[in-house]
Design a protein around this motif. Sequence first.
Motif, PDB file in Angstrom:
ATOM      1  N   GLN A 123       0.843  -1.186   0.000  1.00 24.37           N
ATOM      2  CA  GLN A 123       0.000   0.000   0.000  1.00 24.37           C
ATOM      3  C   GLN A 123       0.883   1.242   0.000  1.00 24.37           C
ATOM      4  OE1 GLN A 123      -2.505   0.299   3.461  1.00 24.37           O
ATOM      5  NE2 GLN A 123      -0.911  -0.371   4.847  1.00 24.37           N
ATOM      6  N   ARG A 124       0.378   2.285  -0.662  1.00 25.77           N
ATOM      7  CA  ARG A 124       1.097   3.553  -0.727  1.00 25.77           C
ATOM      8  C   ARG A 124       0.099   4.693  -0.585  1.00 25.77           C
ATOM      9  NH1 ARG A 124       3.081   1.019  -5.698  1.00 25.77           N
ATOM     10  NH2 ARG A 124       4.974  -0.144  -5.209  1.00 25.77           N
ATOM     11  N   GLN A 125       0.562   5.794   0.018  1.00 26.76           N
ATOM     12  CA  GLN A 125      -0.234   7.014   0.128  1.00 26.76           C
ATOM     13  C   GLN A 125       0.658   8.161  -0.342  1.00 26.76           C
ATOM     14  OE1 GLN A 125       0.130   5.113   3.258  1.00 26.76           O
ATOM     15  NE2 GLN A 125      -1.537   3.814   2.522  1.00 26.76           N
ATOM     16  N   LEU A 126       0.675   8.405  -1.638  1.00 25.03           N
ATOM     17  CA  LEU A 126       1.533   9.435  -2.203  1.00 25.03           C
ATOM     18  C   LEU A 126       0.841  10.790  -2.148  1.00 25.03           C
ATOM     19  CD1 LEU A 126       2.903   7.657  -5.417  1.00 25.03           C
ATOM     20  CD2 LEU A 126       4.061   7.958  -3.239  1.00 25.03           C
ATOM     21  N   VAL A 127       1.545  11.763  -1.587  1.00 26.25           N
ATOM     22  CA  VAL A 127       1.072  13.145  -1.585  1.00 26.25           C
ATOM     23  C   VAL A 127       2.198  14.012  -2.121  1.00 26.25           C
ATOM     24  CG1 VAL A 127      -0.554  12.840   0.312  1.00 26.25           C
ATOM     25  CG2 VAL A 127       1.809  13.466   0.809  1.00 26.25           C
ATOM     26  N   GLY A 128       1.831  15.096  -2.809  1.00 22.19           N
ATOM     27  CA  GLY A 128       2.878  15.946  -3.347  1.00 22.19           C
ATOM     28  C   GLY A 128       2.339  17.117  -4.136  1.00 22.19           C
ATOM     29  N   PHE A 129       3.249  17.785  -4.823  1.00 26.24           N
ATOM     30  CA  PHE A 129       2.916  18.969  -5.606  1.00 26.24           C
ATOM     31  C   PHE A 129       3.616  18.906  -6.952  1.00 26.24           C
ATOM     32  CE2 PHE A 129       2.481  20.192  -1.177  1.00 26.24           C
ATOM     33  CZ  PHE A 129       1.297  20.922  -1.176  1.00 26.24           C
ATOM     34  N   ARG A 130       3.068  19.635  -7.911  1.00 25.23           N
ATOM     35  CA  ARG A 130       3.730  19.816  -9.198  1.00 25.23           C
ATOM     36  C   ARG A 130       3.808  21.304  -9.511  1.00 25.23           C
ATOM     37  NH1 ARG A 130      -0.101  21.141 -12.941  1.00 25.23           N
ATOM     38  NH2 ARG A 130      -2.257  20.451 -12.530  1.00 25.23           N
ATOM     39  N   GLN A 131       4.859  21.669 -10.218  1.00 18.73           N
ATOM     40  CA  GLN A 131       5.107  23.060 -10.564  1.00 18.73           C
ATOM     41  C   GLN A 131       5.522  23.146 -12.025  1.00 18.73           C
ATOM     42  OE1 GLN A 131       5.229  26.309  -8.846  1.00 18.73           O
ATOM     43  NE2 GLN A 131       5.464  26.859 -11.003  1.00 18.73           N
ATOM     44  N   ALA A 132       4.817  23.957 -12.799  1.00 19.49           N
ATOM     45  CA  ALA A 132       5.190  24.174 -14.195  1.00 19.49           C
ATOM     46  C   ALA A 132       6.408  25.089 -14.249  1.00 19.49           C
ATOM     47  CB  ALA A 132       4.025  24.780 -14.969  1.00 19.49           C
ATOM     48  N   VAL A 133       7.429  24.676 -15.012  1.00 20.59           N
ATOM     49  CA  VAL A 133       8.614  25.515 -15.193  1.00 20.59           C
ATOM     50  C   VAL A 133       8.634  26.135 -16.585  1.00 20.59           C
ATOM     51  CG1 VAL A 133       9.980  24.310 -13.466  1.00 20.59           C
ATOM     52  CG2 VAL A 133       9.971  23.465 -15.806  1.00 20.59           C
ATOM     53  N   THR A 134       7.947  25.507 -17.545  1.00 13.02           N
ATOM     54  CA  THR A 134       7.692  26.095 -18.861  1.00 13.02           C
ATOM     55  C   THR A 134       6.263  25.719 -19.235  1.00 13.02           C
ATOM     56  OG1 THR A 134       8.366  24.192 -20.220  1.00 13.02           O
ATOM     57  CG2 THR A 134      10.120  25.696 -19.476  1.00 13.02           C
ATOM     58  N   ASP A 135       5.810  26.139 -20.384  1.00 13.56           N
ATOM     59  CA  ASP A 135       4.470  25.777 -20.821  1.00 13.56           C
ATOM     60  C   ASP A 135       4.324  24.273 -21.039  1.00 13.56           C
ATOM     61  OD1 ASP A 135       3.667  28.385 -20.734  1.00 13.56           O
ATOM     62  OD2 ASP A 135       3.993  28.762 -22.877  1.00 13.56           O
TER      63      ASP A 135
END
Length: 414
Positions: A123-135
Amino acid sequence: MEASAIPALKPTGWVSLLSILVMLPVIGRADSGQIAQPWRAEAVVEGRDEAYDKERFLNELTFRHSQPLPTAVGNGIRGTGGSVSSRRLYYDFRFRQDFGFRNDRNGFLLDIQRSEDLDGAYQRQLVGFRQAVTDATELWLQGDVYSDKSVSDVYFSARHRLADNHWIHTSWILPDAYFNSKTDSPDEFETFPHSWFLQWHRGGGEPGLGTTASMTLTPDSSFISRQESLQVDSESVRAAFRHRQQVADWQISLELDGERTRRDYRLFAEGEGQTTGFDRNHFQVLASSTWTVHRLKPGFGLAYRVLEEQGFFGRALNDEGRIRRRESTVFGEFSLPLTPGVSLRPAVYLGHANIRQTFEEETDKDFDGFIGKLALPFVMVLSRQDGAALTLNPTFYLHKSQFGGGNLQLHWPL
């Protein structure tokens, strides 16, 4: 396994078989190879805690995901569970959602997984964020976080979009990243593990269509478990390919999945003091097609699996053994609408299993013969707008007069 108000069934199969299997139902399964599968301590130390019986993979085939959406790369709830023996429940569940904000240049990522592979449940509980660096390019940071900091995994990822619904995604995963400095156990890494995940995806225009290819590579690592009195060096690679498209009046799907795992164990419990290895080679292919313009939407398919395992199976079985399985299955199905929101899709599975299974501590369990199943899945539409469906699937063995286990599925694209 489909209702007229929800999308066609999920793709699987092998691309090199397209020319000869073009008339072959749309099927689906856990798609675990399309999800990053990093190194796991319980996998290399414990291993799975059961010796599969002859019906195990036939059961998984009949309990496969019956809906095409959400896909392994899409958002939504995707779950299937069913009894594979009198004591065992096969369970594959995933809830994935990307909560975009700031015109989708940022996103909060949530990915909850409960499933199993040939080393057992996880089992996994992945949490996180993403950030655009270009289009076209994003950076992702995710973690599989636990209260015990020593067993938390860290994911560093990047995704580059080549076009709409067309991307390349790569991840560098550090399993148990802070283990040696945070653990209160006597165990330790001698060589820290890391895993690389690479994925290429191209959508096919309509939801559920397209091609996805993925690979998880885990180079050599070394882990000392003093609690289990062993040291294990391990490496593995897993790869998966899936393609689904509409060809004239036929919806065709192909899937290929494989694994190569190598482990070396040094056992130092009292009375052991030995070095032993473990090798696994696993390959499976599924191919199917459905005649989508016919009222009954008939489908036909083929599944083939090869599994070879040899050596020490980990502390869970605590035994040396050898397994060689060759299993082929053909199946057919059609859809019977019962009400505007409920349909029945009977399916018959006819297969042959050749199994050679030997363990030091157990009697040999060889089998060579026919195995089969009848499935009677009822598909209930929960939301026509979202394409959500609930499936209740009782099954019955054909090679013996016995109930083959019940299966419950929920699919809700988000």
